[in-house]
Design an enzyme around this catalytic site. Structure first.
Site, short mmCIF file in Angstrom:
data_model
loop_
_atom_site.label_atom_id
_atom_site.label_comp_id
_atom_site.label_asym_id
_atom_site.label_seq_id
_atom_site.Cartn_x
_atom_site.Cartn_y
_atom_site.Cartn_z
N ILE A 1 0.71 -0.99 0.12
CA ILE A 1 0.02 0.09 -0.04
C ILE A 1 0.96 1.30 0.15
CG2 ILE A 1 -2.02 1.23 1.41
CD1 ILE A 1 -2.89 -1.47 0.44
N TYR B 1 4.81 1.39 -0.17
CA TYR B 1 5.20 -0.12 -0.04
C TYR B 1 5.53 -0.78 -1.24
CZ TYR B 1 6.27 0.05 5.11
OH TYR B 1 6.72 0.50 6.45
N ASP C 1 4.63 -9.82 5.83
CA ASP C 1 4.92 -8.51 5.57
C ASP C 1 5.64 -8.64 4.11
OD1 ASP C 1 3.91 -7.33 7.76
OD2 ASP C 1 6.17 -6.71 8.51
N VAL C 2 5.76 -7.14 3.50
CA VAL C 2 6.25 -7.19 2.00
C VAL C 2 7.68 -6.69 2.28
CG1 VAL C 2 5.69 -4.83 1.64
CG2 VAL C 2 5.86 -6.44 -0.19
N ASP C 3 7.99 -5.90 3.44
CA ASP C 3 9.43 -5.38 3.48
C ASP C 3 10.53 -6.36 3.68
OD1 ASP C 3 8.20 -5.55 6.04
OD2 ASP C 3 9.05 -3.92 6.82
N THR D 1 5.97 -7.83 24.81
CA THR D 1 5.36 -6.53 24.79
C THR D 1 3.76 -6.86 24.33
OG1 THR D 1 6.34 -6.38 22.45
CG2 THR D 1 7.35 -5.18 24.17
N GLU E 1 -0.25 -7.13 15.84
CA GLU E 1 0.57 -8.13 16.30
C GLU E 1 -0.09 -8.50 17.74
OE1 GLU E 1 4.95 -8.49 15.82
OE2 GLU E 1 4.86 -7.25 17.43
C1 4GW Z 1 4.68 4.09 9.06
O1 4GW Z 1 4.79 5.26 8.12
C2 4GW Z 1 4.22 3.08 8.35
S1 4GW Z 1 3.53 2.90 6.67
C3 4GW Z 1 4.01 1.80 8.85
C4 4GW Z 1 3.61 0.88 7.97
C5 4GW Z 1 3.35 1.22 6.61
C6 4GW Z 1 2.77 0.64 5.71
C7 4GW Z 1 2.66 -0.94 5.87
C8 4GW Z 1 2.40 0.93 4.30
O2 4GW Z 1 2.65 2.16 4.37
N1 4GW Z 1 2.05 0.15 3.41
C9 4GW Z 1 1.97 -1.13 3.36
O3 4GW Z 1 1.75 -1.79 2.69
N2 4GW Z 1 2.09 -1.58 4.85
C10 4GW Z 1 2.07 -3.08 5.07
O4 4GW Z 1 2.03 -3.56 6.43
C11 4GW Z 1 3.34 -3.92 4.30
O5 4GW Z 1 2.78 -5.18 3.72
C12 4GW Z 1 4.17 -4.10 5.50
O6 4GW Z 1 4.95 -5.20 5.34
C13 4GW Z 1 3.00 -4.19 6.61
C14 4GW Z 1 3.63 -3.96 7.96
O7 4GW Z 1 4.31 -2.80 8.02
P1 4GW Z 1 5.68 -2.61 8.50
O8 4GW Z 1 6.44 -3.77 7.61
O9 4GW Z 1 6.30 -1.27 8.39
O10 4GW Z 1 5.78 -3.09 9.79
P2 4GW Z 1 7.30 -3.53 10.75
O11 4GW Z 1 8.05 -2.04 10.88
O12 4GW Z 1 6.85 -3.71 12.01
O13 4GW Z 1 7.89 -4.40 9.68
MN MN Z 2 7.69 -5.53 8.06
#
Ligand code: 4GW
Ligand code: MN
Length: 361
Positions: free
Chosen positions: A132, A135, A220-222, A254, A312
């Site tokens: 989204i 990302y 997750d996609v990242d 947490t 989570e």
């Molecule tokens: C802060 O500004 C954001 S943007 C936190 C999440 C965002 C986001 C996450 C986004 O803009 N678009 C998106 O597609 N995602 C989806 O949610 C994406 O698949 C991502 O891998 C998943 C979870 O967010 P994240 O990977 O950033 O979370 P963390 O840092 O915990 O891996």
């Molecule tokens: Mn992530």
């Protein structure tokens, strides 16, 4: 009379009558009670008619019958070293939970045996991922590395949820694998972007995935695949140990600690701390899980509360009461922020360092 001639003309019925007659006379001669005879006859009838049902279903629907896989039982012969009860593969980590769910670590399984089993049922796996807003930039690495390492040799549907359909690049896929782009809205708040994944996975599972795949993995996609992630992850319902917490004690988890929240877990409870970015199972279980999490989030929203780690936290609450049937070690969702501990023999699926200024909104 008609019944009699019908019976004679149907070999199955004739067989049944002959068997029944024989049994009846045998038990009468032996002096066994009538009651027992009737029981046996009923059982015999049940067996014969079930068999007849199976055959007629089979014949009428041909190879498409949901029973057709029962027809050709293949017995592949594969060679491997015998397991040794006195020589466990891993002694440095927990490999089974107290509810007898395996914890999947490098060295605990034989991929060849598992692949043979899952090829026998021609398993179809769906991998859901959200891209989204900004990302979408992670998709290329994600899909290309998945083609190298994710469920190699098996049928895979990549389900990409996005609000930017025209930013999705073209890929080439191995046989039996394809990309399905699903257009969805982008929520204003980033917390909603991650949390609403539950609702969208639930709705598309009911509408579509249930018809197309047997298992779903939701990640997750990242991330990038650096080593094999195969059918060893599949089970009724599975989660993954968060790389930051597998060595920690309960009180350090947490979890959501406010009793008003529906994600609340008191300090004396909890098994593991699961990562929000990795869960899955058979479609029915994924529907149950995502439906629970979405409803809990909505209930909290009504009272103006949002759990500490969004989806989570709700996932962890769900797994407390609905124990996963398989748990993936942190090899399956590693992040180099946590270094390289000795027990992590391979980093199969690794978080990509984000430059927050580039992806935040
Ligand atoms: C802060 O500004 C954001 S943007 C936190 C999440 C965002 C986001 C996450 C986004 O803009 N678009 C998106 O597609 N995602 C989806 O949610 C994406 O698949 C991502 O891998 C998943 C979870 O967010 P994240 O990977 O950033 O979370 P963390 O840092 O915990 O891996
Ligand atoms: Mn992530």
């Amino acid at each position: 009379m008609r019944i009699f001639s019908k019976t004679l003309s149907n070999p199955r019925r004739l067989l049944f009558c002959l068997c029944a007659g024989l049994l009846l006379s045998w038990f009468t001669l032996k002096g066994t009670g009538l009651h027992a005879n009737l029981d046996l006859l009923c059982q015999l009838h049940r067996i014969l008619s079930t068999e007849a049902d199976l055959l007629s279903q089979h014949n009428s629907t041909g190879t498409n019958s949901h029973l057709s896989h029962l027809k050709d039982v293949k017995l592949p012969r594969i060679l491997y070293t015998k397991s040794d009860v006195f020589n466990p593969q891993r002694t440095d980590v927990l490999t089974v939970t107290p509810w007898l769910a395996p914890i999947v670590w490098h060295g605990t399984f034989n991929r060849h045996i598992l692949n043979t089993q899952f090829h026998q049922i021609d398993v179809r796996v769906g991998l859901t991922v959200f891209a989204i807003k900004k990302y979408t930039r992670f998709l290329n690495t994600f899909i290309e590395s998945a083609e190298k390492f994710f469920m190699v040799g098996h049928k895979v549907n990549y389900y990409v949820f996005t609000d930017r359909v025209n930013e999705i690049p073209n890929f080439t896929f191995a046989k039996g694998r394809r990309l399905v782009v699903l257009e969805v809205p982008a929520y204003e708040r980033w917390q909603d972007v991650t949390m609403r994944r539950m609702e969208m996975i639930r709705d598309f599972s009911i509408k579509r995935f249930v018809k197309e795949v047997d298992y779903l993995a939701c990640v997750d996609v990242d991330m990038v695949f650096l080593d094999e992630v195969g059918v060893e992850i599949l089970s009724n319902v599975f989660g993954a140990l968060h790389p930051g917490f597998f060595e920690k004690s309960r009180n350090e988890f947490t979890y959501e600690r406010r009793p008003q929240s529906s994600a609340y877990i008191p300090v004396e409870l909890g098994d593991f701390y699961f990562a929000g970015g990795y869960f899955g199972g058979v479609i029915e279980e994924v529907i149950k899980l995502t439906n629970y999490c979405h409803n809990a989030m909505m209930a909290d929203k009504q009272q103006n509360i949002e759990a500490l780690w969004q989806d989570e936290s709700y996932l962890n609450r769900y797994f407390l009461s609905h124990k996963p049937t398989k748990i993936l070690s942190p090899e399956y969702i590693w992040n180099n922020y946590y270094g390289s501990p000795a027990v992590v023999k391979t980093k199969r699926f690794l978080g990509i360092d984000k430059i927050y200024d580039e992806v935040r909104f």
